[in-house]
Scaffold this motif. Sequence first.
Motif, PDB file in Angstrom:
ATOM      1  N   ASN A  48      -0.408   3.981   1.472  1.00  0.00           N
ATOM      2  CA  ASN A  48      -1.083   4.757   2.493  1.00  0.00           C
ATOM      3  C   ASN A  48      -0.351   4.611   3.826  1.00  0.00           C
ATOM      4  O   ASN A  48      -0.450   3.581   4.497  1.00  0.00           O
ATOM      5  CB  ASN A  48      -2.534   4.300   2.622  1.00  0.00           C
ATOM      6  CG  ASN A  48      -3.330   5.161   3.560  1.00  0.00           C
ATOM      7  OD1 ASN A  48      -2.880   5.510   4.640  1.00  0.00           O
ATOM      8  ND2 ASN A  48      -4.532   5.514   3.144  1.00  0.00           N
ATOM      9  N   THR A  62      -2.492   3.815   7.028  1.00  0.00           N
ATOM     10  CA  THR A  62      -2.922   2.417   7.107  1.00  0.00           C
ATOM     11  C   THR A  62      -1.817   1.563   7.707  1.00  0.00           C
ATOM     12  O   THR A  62      -2.061   0.738   8.588  1.00  0.00           O
ATOM     13  CB  THR A  62      -3.304   1.893   5.708  1.00  0.00           C
ATOM     14  OG1 THR A  62      -4.420   2.648   5.232  1.00  0.00           O
ATOM     15  CG2 THR A  62      -3.650   0.417   5.722  1.00  0.00           C
ATOM     16  N   THR A 101       0.847  -1.187   0.000  1.00  0.00           N
ATOM     17  CA  THR A 101       0.000   0.000   0.000  1.00  0.00           C
ATOM     18  C   THR A 101       0.883   1.237   0.000  1.00  0.00           C
ATOM     19  O   THR A 101       2.021   1.182   0.455  1.00  0.00           O
ATOM     20  CB  THR A 101      -0.950   0.030   1.219  1.00  0.00           C
ATOM     21  OG1 THR A 101      -1.738   1.234   1.155  1.00  0.00           O
ATOM     22  CG2 THR A 101      -0.194  -0.009   2.533  1.00  0.00           C
ATOM     23  N   ASP A 155      -1.290   2.390  11.502  1.00  0.00           N
ATOM     24  CA  ASP A 155      -2.399   1.981  12.368  1.00  0.00           C
ATOM     25  C   ASP A 155      -2.664   0.485  12.422  1.00  0.00           C
ATOM     26  O   ASP A 155      -3.219  -0.002  13.401  1.00  0.00           O
ATOM     27  CB  ASP A 155      -3.692   2.680  11.930  1.00  0.00           C
ATOM     28  CG  ASP A 155      -3.661   4.178  12.200  1.00  0.00           C
ATOM     29  OD1 ASP A 155      -2.845   4.623  13.039  1.00  0.00           O
ATOM     30  OD2 ASP A 155      -4.449   4.902  11.564  1.00  0.00           O
ATOM     31  N   GLN A 156      -2.286  -0.263  11.381  1.00  0.00           N
ATOM     32  CA  GLN A 156      -2.673  -1.675  11.349  1.00  0.00           C
ATOM     33  C   GLN A 156      -1.960  -2.515  12.402  1.00  0.00           C
ATOM     34  O   GLN A 156      -0.777  -2.338  12.677  1.00  0.00           O
ATOM     35  CB  GLN A 156      -2.525  -2.274   9.956  1.00  0.00           C
ATOM     36  CG  GLN A 156      -1.152  -2.446   9.448  1.00  0.00           C
ATOM     37  CD  GLN A 156      -1.126  -2.927   8.007  1.00  0.00           C
ATOM     38  OE1 GLN A 156      -0.049  -3.180   7.524  1.00  0.00           O
ATOM     39  NE2 GLN A 156      -2.223  -3.041   7.312  1.00  0.00           N
TER      40      GLN A 156
END
Length: 188
Positions: A70, A73, A68, A76-77
């Motif tokens: 991002n 993302t 990704t 935070d994941q």
Amino acid sequence: MKSKFLLSILTVLFLSVNSSAQEVTVAGATFPTKFKISNQVVEYNGAGLRQKYFFDLYVAALYVPARTNNAQTIIDQNKESAIRLKILSNKVTREKFVETVKDGFATSSEGKATPSEIEAFMKLFNVEFSEGDEVILLYKPESGVEVYFNGKHLGGTKGLEFKKALYGIWLGKTPADEAVKKAMLGKV
């Protein structure tokens, strides 16, 4: 006879192309395209060269469950991921590395890392650095951030919030180096 010879040449070509596709080289530092953390395979997302005053210091590579671009993302994941740092210069000493990472925590716009967590984390780096060394910062949901230095496990720090603060050093809204962030996100 000619068909066996042609088949052997094609096999060699296939194997050499296939094996080179298993690695990525950035500024002379080579990284695998995938590796395992626990039982999960993470993928190479991108890597960037950190420079200062025209010196190549290190290359930082990012590994995530699914590619990704991002940053939020990734930060935070709560899934297995890693940042691999390959040291390119003897100018990256243990003291300078610790100082730089501490400064990075101070400016990281993500997560929460307490002063005592940061201090304990920085004490893990009680080894001397030299050109060619590799630092791997693994994140596992069950155990937090684990530190490896040239393959040796140095210890770790628990918690998703700590991981967010640590990853924020490279991927946050105020990263240590914007060009490295873009490269780690595959945006170059």
